[in-house]
Design a protein around this motif. Structure first.
Motif, short mmCIF file in Angstrom:
data_model
loop_
_atom_site.label_atom_id
_atom_site.label_comp_id
_atom_site.label_asym_id
_atom_site.label_seq_id
_atom_site.Cartn_x
_atom_site.Cartn_y
_atom_site.Cartn_z
N SER A 17 -8.16 -7.78 -5.38
CA SER A 17 -7.82 -6.05 -4.16
C SER A 17 -6.67 -5.74 -5.37
O SER A 17 -5.76 -4.54 -5.14
CB SER A 17 -7.80 -6.24 -3.35
N GLY A 18 -5.62 -6.74 -5.67
CA GLY A 18 -4.11 -6.63 -5.72
C GLY A 18 -3.68 -7.94 -6.54
O GLY A 18 -3.93 -8.92 -6.84
N LEU A 19 -3.50 -7.10 -7.70
CA LEU A 19 -1.96 -8.50 -8.82
C LEU A 19 -0.71 -8.08 -9.47
O LEU A 19 -1.24 -6.72 -9.33
CB LEU A 19 -3.43 -8.06 -10.05
N SER A 20 0.23 -8.85 -8.96
CA SER A 20 1.38 -8.49 -9.67
C SER A 20 1.86 -8.80 -11.42
O SER A 20 1.19 -9.67 -11.77
CB SER A 20 2.33 -10.01 -8.67
N PRO A 21 2.34 -7.83 -11.49
CA PRO A 21 2.24 -7.69 -13.03
C PRO A 21 3.38 -8.45 -13.18
O PRO A 21 4.52 -8.98 -12.83
CB PRO A 21 2.89 -5.72 -13.69
N VAL A 22 3.37 -9.25 -14.77
CA VAL A 22 4.72 -9.12 -15.37
C VAL A 22 4.48 -9.06 -16.55
O VAL A 22 4.12 -8.64 -17.28
CB VAL A 22 4.13 -11.21 -15.63
N PRO A 23 5.93 -8.95 -16.58
CA PRO A 23 7.10 -8.59 -16.00
C PRO A 23 7.23 -7.49 -15.07
O PRO A 23 5.65 -6.34 -15.53
CB PRO A 23 8.09 -8.95 -16.54
N GLY A 24 7.86 -7.30 -14.05
CA GLY A 24 8.03 -6.05 -13.15
C GLY A 24 7.33 -6.25 -11.49
O GLY A 24 7.33 -5.62 -11.09
N GLY A 25 6.94 -7.72 -11.52
CA GLY A 25 6.28 -8.04 -9.87
C GLY A 25 7.68 -8.91 -9.23
O GLY A 25 8.42 -8.32 -8.55
N VAL A 26 6.84 -10.19 -9.46
CA VAL A 26 8.18 -11.13 -8.99
C VAL A 26 9.55 -10.79 -9.49
O VAL A 26 10.12 -10.85 -8.40
CB VAL A 26 7.81 -12.27 -8.72
N GLY A 27 9.79 -11.10 -11.23
CA GLY A 27 10.66 -10.94 -11.04
C GLY A 27 11.90 -9.94 -10.49
O GLY A 27 12.91 -10.72 -10.44
N PRO A 28 11.91 -8.72 -10.76
CA PRO A 28 12.78 -8.21 -10.58
C PRO A 28 13.42 -8.32 -8.65
O PRO A 28 14.43 -8.51 -8.11
CB PRO A 28 12.30 -6.76 -10.59
N VAL A 29 12.61 -8.62 -7.99
CA VAL A 29 12.30 -8.59 -6.84
C VAL A 29 13.71 -10.12 -6.92
O VAL A 29 14.26 -10.77 -5.95
CB VAL A 29 11.13 -8.97 -5.36
N THR A 30 12.78 -11.22 -7.00
CA THR A 30 14.06 -13.07 -7.38
C THR A 30 15.35 -12.36 -7.82
O THR A 30 15.82 -12.65 -7.12
CB THR A 30 13.47 -13.56 -8.17
N THR A 31 15.08 -11.67 -8.96
CA THR A 31 16.76 -10.67 -9.41
C THR A 31 17.98 -10.43 -8.21
O THR A 31 18.66 -10.78 -7.91
CB THR A 31 16.76 -10.54 -10.02
N ALA A 32 16.88 -9.52 -7.45
CA ALA A 32 17.64 -9.06 -6.56
C ALA A 32 18.13 -9.34 -4.54
O ALA A 32 19.36 -9.45 -4.85
CB ALA A 32 16.55 -7.65 -5.78
N LEU A 33 17.17 -10.59 -5.15
CA LEU A 33 17.08 -11.28 -3.49
C LEU A 33 18.45 -11.95 -3.92
O LEU A 33 19.15 -13.44 -3.38
CB LEU A 33 16.27 -12.45 -2.88
N MET A 64 -14.52 -2.75 -8.53
CA MET A 64 -13.30 -2.76 -7.20
C MET A 64 -11.57 -2.61 -8.15
O MET A 64 -11.29 -2.91 -9.49
CB MET A 64 -12.83 -4.09 -6.84
N ASP A 65 -11.10 -1.06 -7.79
CA ASP A 65 -9.79 -1.01 -8.27
C ASP A 65 -8.87 -1.88 -7.81
O ASP A 65 -8.32 -2.61 -6.27
CB ASP A 65 -9.26 0.14 -7.73
N THR A 66 -7.75 -2.69 -9.08
CA THR A 66 -7.31 -3.52 -9.10
C THR A 66 -5.45 -3.09 -8.36
O THR A 66 -5.19 -2.28 -9.18
CB THR A 66 -6.68 -4.90 -9.88
N VAL A 67 -4.73 -3.00 -7.02
CA VAL A 67 -3.67 -1.98 -7.02
C VAL A 67 -2.59 -3.06 -7.85
O VAL A 67 -2.41 -4.17 -7.45
CB VAL A 67 -3.20 -2.31 -5.80
N SER A 68 -1.99 -2.37 -8.76
CA SER A 68 -0.81 -3.61 -9.29
C SER A 68 1.02 -3.58 -7.79
O SER A 68 0.80 -2.42 -6.96
CB SER A 68 0.05 -2.31 -10.29
N LEU A 69 0.44 -4.92 -7.70
CA LEU A 69 1.65 -4.63 -6.85
C LEU A 69 3.06 -5.17 -7.55
O LEU A 69 3.68 -6.07 -7.54
CB LEU A 69 1.38 -6.69 -6.23
N THR A 70 3.35 -3.92 -7.49
CA THR A 70 4.83 -4.51 -7.94
C THR A 70 6.06 -4.39 -7.86
O THR A 70 5.80 -4.68 -5.90
CB THR A 70 5.81 -2.89 -9.11
N GLY A 71 7.14 -4.63 -7.69
CA GLY A 71 8.44 -5.47 -7.74
C GLY A 71 10.16 -4.47 -7.48
O GLY A 71 11.24 -4.58 -6.87
N LYS A 72 9.55 -3.09 -8.31
CA LYS A 72 10.73 -2.57 -8.46
C LYS A 72 11.44 -1.14 -7.54
O LYS A 72 12.17 -1.51 -6.91
CB LYS A 72 10.21 -1.49 -9.58
N GLU A 73 10.06 -1.37 -6.31
CA GLU A 73 10.79 -0.20 -5.44
C GLU A 73 11.39 -1.23 -4.65
O GLU A 73 12.35 -0.07 -3.90
CB GLU A 73 9.78 -0.11 -5.04
#
Length: 284
Positions: A253-269, A1-10
């Motif tokens: 099916s999907g995995l958020s990376p560290v760094p680059g996943g939840v972190g950038p979104v947390t800072t932005a919020l 199975m391809d695991t999509v990278s759930l990035t938060g940068k965009e």
């Protein structure tokens, strides 16, 4: 199975663009939004995050004052600083960085933060507003998990989500936010019996316990989505999450990376919360 990278940068970039525009409008009409960042530790991972917050604030036109109380600060000293900044009309927002000194807990000090300035939603009043479904600032990391899932068009209504971790900073408030999205939520923790059985039954697994490699492939059901909230210092000095990414890839099916996943979104919020607090203080 391809695991999509759930990035938060965009997603973070879109939030930041709006925040920067709103901050500029406040500055043009008076003064820049101001965040007081209270630090009472010498933790490397915390220092990394504080530095990223200060850089983000600078880029977005937000004034950020770091107040370093030292890793030996008492609960009384921290409370006094929080109360002083809460009463300071030049300060729009307050954030208390964790971890706190040995023997001091958030429960000991967080009530000294004015709810109107509690942009990371850590005070008892803020957490109570969240639990009651009323308006108030919610913990930015918990909010970031929900926003990241929505951004990647992962449905929450009716889905089974297991949150590993029960802190007032992430786990508990995240459970409240997920319930508000009509998810079915299980909160697992250090006393959970047979953690792999609990997590592998979930459609979405959120790892938020602060332990390197806590969630592995055996904890994840085929096709599940995995969100890694961890920010732990690795042996080489880098930042790693709570998920053993290599063993999860190919199964999730999907995995958020560290760094680059939840972190950038947390800072932005968090920065968006600062601007929102400033707008409210100024009546905008």
């Amino acid at each position: 199975m391809d695991t999509v990278s759930l990035t938060g940068k965009e997603l973070a970039a879109a939030i930041n663009a709006d925040t920067k525009e709103r901050a500029a409008a406040l500055t043009a009409s008076g003064t820049a939004p101001r965040l007081a960042l209270i630090v009472a530790n010498d933790d490397p991972a915390s220092a990394w995050y504080v530095n990223s917050l200060r850089k983000a604030a600078e880029r977005l036109g937000i004034a950020c004052d770091r107040i370093d109380l030292g890793a030996a600060a008492s609960a009384d000293a921290i409370r006094a600083e929080l109360a002083a900044r809460s009463a300071d009309t030049d300060v729009d927002a307050i954030m208390l960085q964790t971890p706190l000194p040995a023997g001091v807990t958030l429960d000991d000090v967080s009530s000294a933060i004015s709810a109107d300035k509690d942009v990371d939603g850590v005070s008892p009043l803020s957490l109570g507003l969240l639990a009651a479904g009323l308006d108030g600032f919610v913990p930015a990391t918990s909010e970031a998990v929900v926003e990241l899932l929505k951004h990647h068009e992962i449905p929450l209504a009716g889905r089974h989500v297991t949150v590993v971790g029960r802190s007032n900073v992430v786990g508990k408030p995240l459970a409240q936010l997920l319930l508000a999205e009509n998810a079915t939520v299980t909160v697992a923790h250090s006393r959970t019996t047979d953690l792999p059985a609990v997590t592998s039954a979930a459609d979405i697994v959120v790892a938020a316990a602060g332990r390197i490699g806590l969630v592995t492939g055996k904890h994840v059901g085929d096709g599940a989505v995995v969100i890694d909230v961890g920010t732990n210092e690795a042996a080489d000095g880098g930042i790693v999450g709570d998920v053993e990414a290599e063993s999860v890839r190919g199964k999730a099916s999907g995995l958020s990376p560290v760094p680059g996943g939840v972190g950038p979104v947390t800072t932005a919020l968090l920065m968006r919360h600062v601007v929102a607090a400033a707008e409210k203080a100024r009546g905008d």
